[in-house]
Design an enzyme around this catalytic site. Structure first.
Site, PDB file in Angstrom:
ATOM      1  N   LEU A   1      46.019  34.596  40.413  1.00  0.00           N
ATOM      2  CA  LEU A   1      46.543  33.748  39.332  1.00  0.00           C
ATOM      3  C   LEU A   1      46.003  34.184  37.970  1.00  0.00           C
ATOM      4  CD1 LEU A   1      46.556  30.235  41.075  1.00  0.00           C
ATOM      5  CD2 LEU A   1      48.416  31.896  40.870  1.00  0.00           C
TER       6      LEU A   1
ATOM      7  N   ASN B   1      39.001  37.720  41.400  1.00  0.00           N
ATOM      8  CA  ASN B   1      38.811  38.829  40.456  1.00  0.00           C
ATOM      9  C   ASN B   1      39.406  38.502  39.084  1.00  0.00           C
ATOM     10  OD1 ASN B   1      41.416  39.043  41.560  1.00  0.00           O
ATOM     11  ND2 ASN B   1      41.447  41.281  41.502  1.00  0.00           N
TER      12      ASN B   1
ATOM     13  N   ASP C   1      37.960  40.599  46.626  1.00  0.00           N
ATOM     14  CA  ASP C   1      39.265  41.267  46.633  1.00  0.00           C
ATOM     15  C   ASP C   1      39.509  42.109  45.381  1.00  0.00           C
ATOM     16  OD1 ASP C   1      41.809  41.818  47.890  1.00  0.00           O
ATOM     17  OD2 ASP C   1      42.645  40.797  46.159  1.00  0.00           O
TER      18      ASP C   1
ATOM     19  N   ASP D   1      49.736  38.763  48.363  1.00  0.00           N
ATOM     20  CA  ASP D   1      48.905  39.524  47.421  1.00  0.00           C
ATOM     21  C   ASP D   1      49.602  39.575  46.057  1.00  0.00           C
ATOM     22  OD1 ASP D   1      46.883  40.996  46.302  1.00  0.00           O
ATOM     23  OD2 ASP D   1      47.307  42.844  47.397  1.00  0.00           O
TER      24      ASP D   1
ATOM     25  N   PHE E   1      47.050  48.521  39.990  1.00  0.00           N
ATOM     26  CA  PHE E   1      47.682  48.295  41.296  1.00  0.00           C
ATOM     27  C   PHE E   1      48.269  46.883  41.361  1.00  0.00           C
ATOM     28  CE2 PHE E   1      44.285  51.375  42.254  1.00  0.00           C
ATOM     29  CZ  PHE E   1      44.938  52.281  43.077  1.00  0.00           C
ATOM     30  N   GLY E   2      49.389  46.721  42.043  1.00  0.00           N
ATOM     31  CA  GLY E   2      49.839  45.361  42.351  1.00  0.00           C
ATOM     32  C   GLY E   2      51.321  45.136  42.176  1.00  0.00           C
TER      33      GLY E   2
HETATM   34  O1  DOR Z   1      47.482  45.864  44.457  1.00  0.00           O
HETATM   35  C1  DOR Z   1      46.518  45.151  44.325  1.00  0.00           C
HETATM   36  N1  DOR Z   1      46.352  44.387  43.225  1.00  0.00           N
HETATM   37  N2  DOR Z   1      45.602  45.140  45.285  1.00  0.00           N
HETATM   38  C2  DOR Z   1      44.428  44.512  45.126  1.00  0.00           C
HETATM   39  O2  DOR Z   1      43.642  44.553  46.018  1.00  0.00           O
HETATM   40  C3  DOR Z   1      44.107  43.830  43.857  1.00  0.00           C
HETATM   41  C4  DOR Z   1      45.330  43.409  43.169  1.00  0.00           C
HETATM   42  C5  DOR Z   1      45.090  42.986  41.750  1.00  0.00           C
HETATM   43  O3  DOR Z   1      44.166  42.208  41.490  1.00  0.00           O
HETATM   44  O4  DOR Z   1      45.864  43.400  40.872  1.00  0.00           O
END
Ligand code: DOR
Length: 434
Positions: free
Chosen positions: A64, A95, A152, A304, A322-323
């Protein structure tokens, strides 16, 4: 104040049958009063047109971003996205900036999330500042409301510290949700090796994930802790978890819609929309994750949900974070691609997205029954709509599924008796029409 939902069909989670039924909700107490036909009058009536009534979905793995990264997401926008995706409860990863590593920070998130569009359960850090050096105070974090522990975004690199963490978590009664990544093996690479070679960027080897899962399964056995493996992406990891369960190790595992439906073969251009951690793996890994999900080795769906700004994602494969976002598309993706294709039954999917996360993480909800919590999602299984990121409630638009035609869109979400999402419904006193 009573709310009645008419015109829906109730899904029986044991045999998959659908029965026309109304649901009467006490909106003040947030509980289901009755389910059936010929229910009493209500202050507000919502008339559905045969949509299917389900217990609200629960996602134990979302970002979030609040506090600290409000340009990506806030508690308000993230919970609105959750509600639009049919979710009534989410667990948010720590995080943030600052990270959720003290009881005060956990309480702050809880307080600020009150009354928003989904119930928010904070996950607290395993290590102070997620630096991997000193453990946080697990007992105090639990007392403050943390439902699990996780660093995480990073794995705990030091094996001795991880063993101590699992031993203390077992005593504190908290699950430890691991981001399995041995950084000496992954090197922070952007993509799975084959895709990385194709696109000329650094690779993140699958053994970085599997080696740490193997380590932590062994440590969970030694300590008796509840280990929860986040975002499983490799065939070897699925085999390891299957082995651990057969051995009686206390482990649960989640899989994301993107690791079930996509593999590195889809990455046909250097676009960071495909960049996620763990990376999209091979077709063989994807099939193994699906097989593990179908046979229950992988217990839950978690998205995720990882929103980032368009500017961040435009930095290119090597530099972008990443994400992928996931809350607003998870159910329609899995309904369309797993249930409609006959690979899984609807009730099985719903259990994996609602009942089972509630059970494994000790949360309420997860079932729709008189006397139970009024956490309800109605989904439309008939109409096809394409994924359009411009309509997302999340601030994040970073989805690789844009343009996919899907069915199973949530049209109504109710969280503890409050209407948190309606799609194209107009409600009036005593009546509601689409
Ligand atoms: O793709 C990801 N994004 N993997 C993760 O473990 C962290 C996350 C993020 O916080 O953006």
């Amino acid at each position: 104040m009573k709310l009645r939902i008419d015109g829906g069909r109730l899904l029986d989670l044991t045999d998959g049958s659908l029965t026309p039924a109304s649901v009467l909700v006490d909106a003040v107490r947030g509980v289901v009063v009755a389910i059936g036909t010929d229910l009493p009058e209500a202050d507000l009536v919502i008339s559905l047109r045969g949509e299917v009534l389900l217990p609200g979905f629960i996602d134990v793995h979302v970002h979030l971003r609040d506090p600290g990264f409000e340009a990506k997401e806030t508690l308000a926008t993230g919970t609105r996205a959750a509600a639009a995706g049919g979710y009534t409860q989410v667990a948010c990863m720590p995080n943030t900036k600052p990270p959720l590593d003290t009881p005060e920070r956990v309480r702050d998130v809880q307080l600020r999330a009150q009354g928003l569009a989904a119930r928010v359960h904070p996950v607290a850090c395993i290590t102070q500042g997620q630096a991997g050096e000193a453990l946080t105070d697990f007992e105090a974090l639990r007392a403050a409301g943390a439902i699990a522990l996780s660093d995480d975004g990073r794995g705990v690199q030091h094996s001795g510290l991880m063993r101590e963490a699992l031993a203390r978590a077992a005593r504190a009664g908290l699950p430890v949700a691991i981001h399995a990544e041995d950084e000496a093996l992954s090197g922070g690479g952007a993509l799975d090796p084959a895709a990385a070679r194709r696109l000329g960027v650094s690779a993140s080897a699958p053994e970085a994930e599997t080696a740490m899962i193997a380590r932590d399964l062994v440590l969970a056995e030694a300590t008796g802790a509840h280990l929860h493996v986040c975002h499983v992406s490799t065939a070897t990891a699925v085999s390891l978890i299957r082995w651990a369960k057969a051995r009686g190790i206390r482990v649960t595992a989640e899989v994301t819609p993107h690791h079930l439906l996509l593999d590195e073969g889809v990455i046909d251009r250097p676009d960071a929309v495909f960049k996620v951690n763990p990376p999209l793996r091979t077709a063989q890994d994807r099939e193994a994750c699906l097989a593990g999900f179908l046979d229950g080795t992988l217990d839950l769906v978690a998205t995720d949900h990882a929103p980032h700004t368009a500017e961040e994602k435009a930095r290119g494969l090597s530099e972008a974070p990443f994400g992928m976002v996931g809350l607003e598309t998870a159910f329609p993706l899995l309904y369309t691609h797993l249930v409609e294709t006959g690979r899984m039954r609807l009730e099985q999917l719903v259990r994996r997205m609602s009942t089972d996360p509630a059970r494994h993480f000790g949360l309420g909800g997860g079932v729709l029954r008189p006397g139970g919590r009024a956490d309800i999602t109605a989904v439309d299984l008939e109409h096809t709509r394409r994924v359009d990121p411009a309509t997302f409630h999340s601030k994040g638009r970073n989805t690789p599924f844009a343009g996919w035609p899907l069915r199973g869109w949530p049209v109504l979400t109710i969280c503890e008796g409050r209407v948190t999402h309606t799609a194209a419904y107009e409600m009036t006193q005593g009546e509601a029409r689409r």
